[in-house]
Design an enzyme around this catalytic site. Structure first.
Site, PDB file in Angstrom:
ATOM      1  N   CYS A 195      66.507  59.895  47.376  1.00  0.00           N
ATOM      2  CA  CYS A 195      66.268  61.092  48.191  1.00  0.00           C
ATOM      3  C   CYS A 195      66.330  62.384  47.379  1.00  0.00           C
ATOM      4  O   CYS A 195      65.942  63.437  47.875  1.00  0.00           O
ATOM      5  CB  CYS A 195      67.274  61.156  49.328  1.00  0.00           C
ATOM      6  N   ASN A 206      64.607  61.232  58.317  1.00  0.00           N
ATOM      7  CA  ASN A 206      64.888  61.326  56.878  1.00  0.00           C
ATOM      8  C   ASN A 206      63.763  60.619  56.123  1.00  0.00           C
ATOM      9  O   ASN A 206      63.640  59.399  56.195  1.00  0.00           O
ATOM     10  CB  ASN A 206      66.250  60.663  56.639  1.00  0.00           C
ATOM     11  N   HIS A 263      67.605  68.435  51.329  1.00  0.00           N
ATOM     12  CA  HIS A 263      67.070  67.137  51.747  1.00  0.00           C
ATOM     13  C   HIS A 263      67.392  66.947  53.223  1.00  0.00           C
ATOM     14  O   HIS A 263      68.514  67.180  53.665  1.00  0.00           O
ATOM     15  CB  HIS A 263      67.698  66.042  50.883  1.00  0.00           C
TER      16      HIS A 263
END
Ligand code: UT7
Length: 331
Positions: free
Chosen positions: A121, A287, A256
């Site tokens: 990520c 996500n 993020h």
């Protein structure tokens, strides 16, 4: 020996941003069934309202191409001017070959250098730092930096810790030379001692040696949550310090998009000014791992919420564990 192939540049900056969101929108109600959850629980614990799931043809390569073509158009950069394509991804399931050379070919570069980068990520911030360094040292003049993820290929719809969190999509930026640095120095690091906090539930070797189920992701959610909220604010403060940018100068904070509560907690810890726009694209897309930051940037720009030339603080964190933060000037 010469030390560069192109003219080194004093700095680099983002010239254009593009995104691709898969067609199918998936509600919390749809993912809640197999994990005995609810729309209310998912919203409360993660801030997520919906996500997109990629369908047939919406591959890591295809989504990266769509996002990159849009970023090039916005930048006014022709594909032939691109020297390097860096693709941040953790969900390109075929290790051979990497996905980036196909992306480079399909967007129409003249055989630009192309490689995948896996820092989960935080991959997009890593890729941006690498691209900036290439431009400043004369390895390239224009670089496409993309994040593209088909997280659904790694998901077990019955796993309570991950099934409702992740989604698919791609985002990209085009980086080019600039007289003044438009990308601040990166602050980054890793902690491999905690690699088991986000991992596959079984090694791929199992599938090779005997009939075994498809490996899927597992995440120790609360531990990762504590690590992220405990370390990301300090990472961000250091990124601001090395860039020489005060927190009050930020036009946007684009962490993020892991969980709305992590976004809120880090934003609060940083003591952002009221005028700083905080990205909350996680609500719509869940996500999307390495794609989440360019997707969120694209959303803020498309909605006219951030000024051209303003400073955005970008911060990635995730499996590895890995993290990276930097300040970037908005196109
Ligand atoms: O992108 C890479 C980095 N990843 C992250 O940053 C993600 C970090 N972690 C998180 O975002 C959160 O940990 C989650 C959203 C994944 C989970 O939220 P949480 O607040 O940490 O939940 P929890 O696992 O601590 O569970 C709280 C309660 C438990 O019940 P009790 O023990 O309090 O009675 C769980 O059994 O909620 C229960 N629970 C669920 N209930 C409904 C756990 N998962 C679910 C679920 N639906 N899916």
């Amino acid at each position: 020996m010469r030390n560069s192939s192109a003219d080194p540049s004093p700095g680099s900056r983002i010239l254009g941003v593009g995104a691709y969101r898969p067609a199918r929108r998936v509600t919390n109600a749809e993912v809640a069934g197999p994990i005995d959850s609810s729309d209310e629980w998912i919203r409360r614990r993660s801030g997520i309202v919906s996500r997109r799931f990629a369908g047939e043809g919406e591959t890591v390569v295809a989504m990266a191409v769509e996002a990159s073509v849009k970023a090039l158009a916005q930048a006014g950069v022709a594909p032939e001017q691109v020297d390097v394509v860096v693709l941040a991804t953790m969900s390109h399931l075929n290790p051979v070959p990497a996905a980036a050379p196909q992306v480079s070919h399909l967007i129409g570069t003249r055989g630009a250098a192309a490689f995948d980068l896996d820092a989960a990520c935080s991959g997009f911030c890593h890729a941006l730092a690498v691209a900036d360094a290439l431009i400043r040292t004369g390895g390239a003049r224009h670089v496409v930096v993309a994040g593209s993820e088909r997280m659904t290929d790694l998901l077990d719809p019955a796993d309570r810790g991950t099934a409702f969190i992740f989604g698919d999509g791609a985002g990209a930026v085009v980086l080019g030379p600039a007289a003044q640095p438009g990308i601040g120095p990166v602050v980054w690091g890793s902690d491999g001692s905690q690699h088991e906090l986000i991992t596959l539930d079984r090694p791929w070797d199992d599938v090779r040696s005997r009939p075994a189920p498809w490996p899927t992701m597992r995440m120790a959610g609360p531990e990762v949550f504590r690590w992220a909220t405990g370390t990301v604010p300090e990472l961000c403060r250091r990124a601001l310090t090395v860039a020489g940018v005060d927190v009050t100068e930020l036009a946007a904070f684009v962490p993020h998009q892991a969980n709305g509560r992590i976004v809120d907690a880090t934003a609060k810890a940083l003591g952002l000014s009221e005028h700083t726009v905080v990205a909350r694209h996680v609500e719509e897309l869940g996500n999307t791992s390495a794609a989440s930051i360019p997707l969120a940037l694209d959303d803020l720009l498309a909605r006219g919420l951030v000024p051209s030339g303003g400073y955005a603080l970008l911060a990635g964190f995730g499996a590895g564990l890995t993290q990276a933060a930097l300040v970037a000037q908005l196109p």
